[in-house]
Design a protein around this motif. Structure first.
Motif: not given
Length: 350
Positions: A40-44
């Motif tokens: 959920i914290n991915h850059m995308s």
């Protein structure tokens, strides 16, 4: 105007740029961007208006997840990256719920693109561009024989899995390595034939490997835009120019090649052709039937590839466009706040 709802499933970090390019479109069309990823914290996800955690699924179960997501959020346009082939196989189900999907509907073509050897043979049969000399191997013994055979033909040799994406598993055969220097130096893609063959011999089995000539000249990535029927609307050749530099240039041969590829295979919307020279001949590395990892750089040409693909999918008229001038470009990291937590300061600091 009601915002158009666009959904990205699990993508690379650069999807952050694609989302902003769609949102900041020159037509002033409002968008709501949805995205999912297992992290959920991915850059995308930082470019999305609404983000959710994506489950780790495969096959039909993953398609069902995407269908449910599109149905629940009334998604207008779905831009998949993960499991494109499975999604394409069930494209009619997305049609039924009114979601346009930016994916190649020709599942046979899409499957062949993902297996490099089968696509090389398909390209070779058309004669539209050269492909590298290669061998497919399934044993350590065959691997060694293929490396020696290509070496005897005067090529430096490299290899990678037949079914892989980007640079995953890519290695270059170099029998003159200084192992101590390698141990204390940077991680490299180089490996000796003896080391590679020893590793493969210890495995009970391994995925098909493509052993091929090493292309050592200039590398080009040609970002292309087609309409839903595969008619080419734009192409921008982008050359690696050292370090982070990329040259967007009006390369006549590659602009013509993009037109031939579009006419032959009819890839819809965004696709990317990767070519690399060996001496005077440019040969195919691969074709990606999706937006490339460096597409945001090609958009500096003034051609908003992600937005125009969405516009085309929704029935909008997109004219043919060309790169108007050569552009030398680069990129830098951009800090982005992912979370912010407020703290109550102790009284002594107030």
């Amino acid at each position: 105007m009601k915002p158009v709802r666009v959904y990205f499933n699990r993508w690379f970090s650069v999807a952050y740029h694609y989302m902003n390019l769609i949102r900041e479109n020159p037509d002033g069309v409002p968008f709501t961007i949805y995205a999912t990823h297992p992290d959920i914290n991915h850059m995308s996800l930082q470019g999305a208006d609404i983000a959710e955690t994506e489950p780790e699924l495969t096959g039909l179960a993953y398609v069902e997840f995407c269908l449910d997501f599109c149905r629940r959020h009334a998604i207008d346009v779905f831009i998949p990256r993960l499991h494109m082939l499975e999604i394409s196989r069930h494209i009619a189900r997305f049609d039924e719920i009114g979601t346009k999907v930016l994916v190649c509907r020709d599942t046979e073509l899409l499957e062949s693109v993902m297996l490099k050897a089968s696509f090389y043979e398909r390209v070779r049969a058309t004669g539209i561009m050269p492909v590298p000399e290669y061998r497919i191997v399934r044993s350590a013994e065959a691997f060694g024989e293929a490396c020696r055979e290509l070496g005897d033909m005067g090529y430096r040799v490299c290899f990678k899995p037949n079914d892989s994406e980007g640079g995953l598993g890519f290695r270059i055969i170099d029998n003159k390595r200084d192992h101590l220097a390698d141990l204390f130096g940077y991680v490299t893609p180089y490996i000796s034939l003896e080391e590679a063959q020893t590793i493969l011999a210890k495995a009970s089995s391994f995925p098909d490997l493509m052993v091929m000539e090493l292309l050592e000249g200039d590398e080009y990535s040609i970002d292309c835009l087609s309409d839903g029927e595969g008619r080419l609307l734009a192409a921008v050749p982008r050359r690696k120019a050292g370090g982070r530099l990329r040259l967007l240039e009006r390369h006549p041969d590659f602009l013509e090649l993009a037109a031939r590829v579009a006419e032959t295979f009819r890839f819809p919307y965004n696709f990317n052709i990767q070519m690399k020279y060996n001496q005077e001949t440019a040969k195919l590395l691969e074709i990606n039937p999706r937006m490339s990892g460096g597409l945001h750089l090609s958009c500096l040409s003034g051609i908003n590839f992600p937005y125009l693909a969405v516009k085309s999918a929704l029935g909008g008229k997109v004219p043919a466009m060309e790169l108007e001038a050569d552009i030398l470009a680069t990129h830098i990291e951009q800090p982005v706040i992912v979370q912010r937590r407020e703290y109550q300061l102790p009284e002594r600091f107030n």
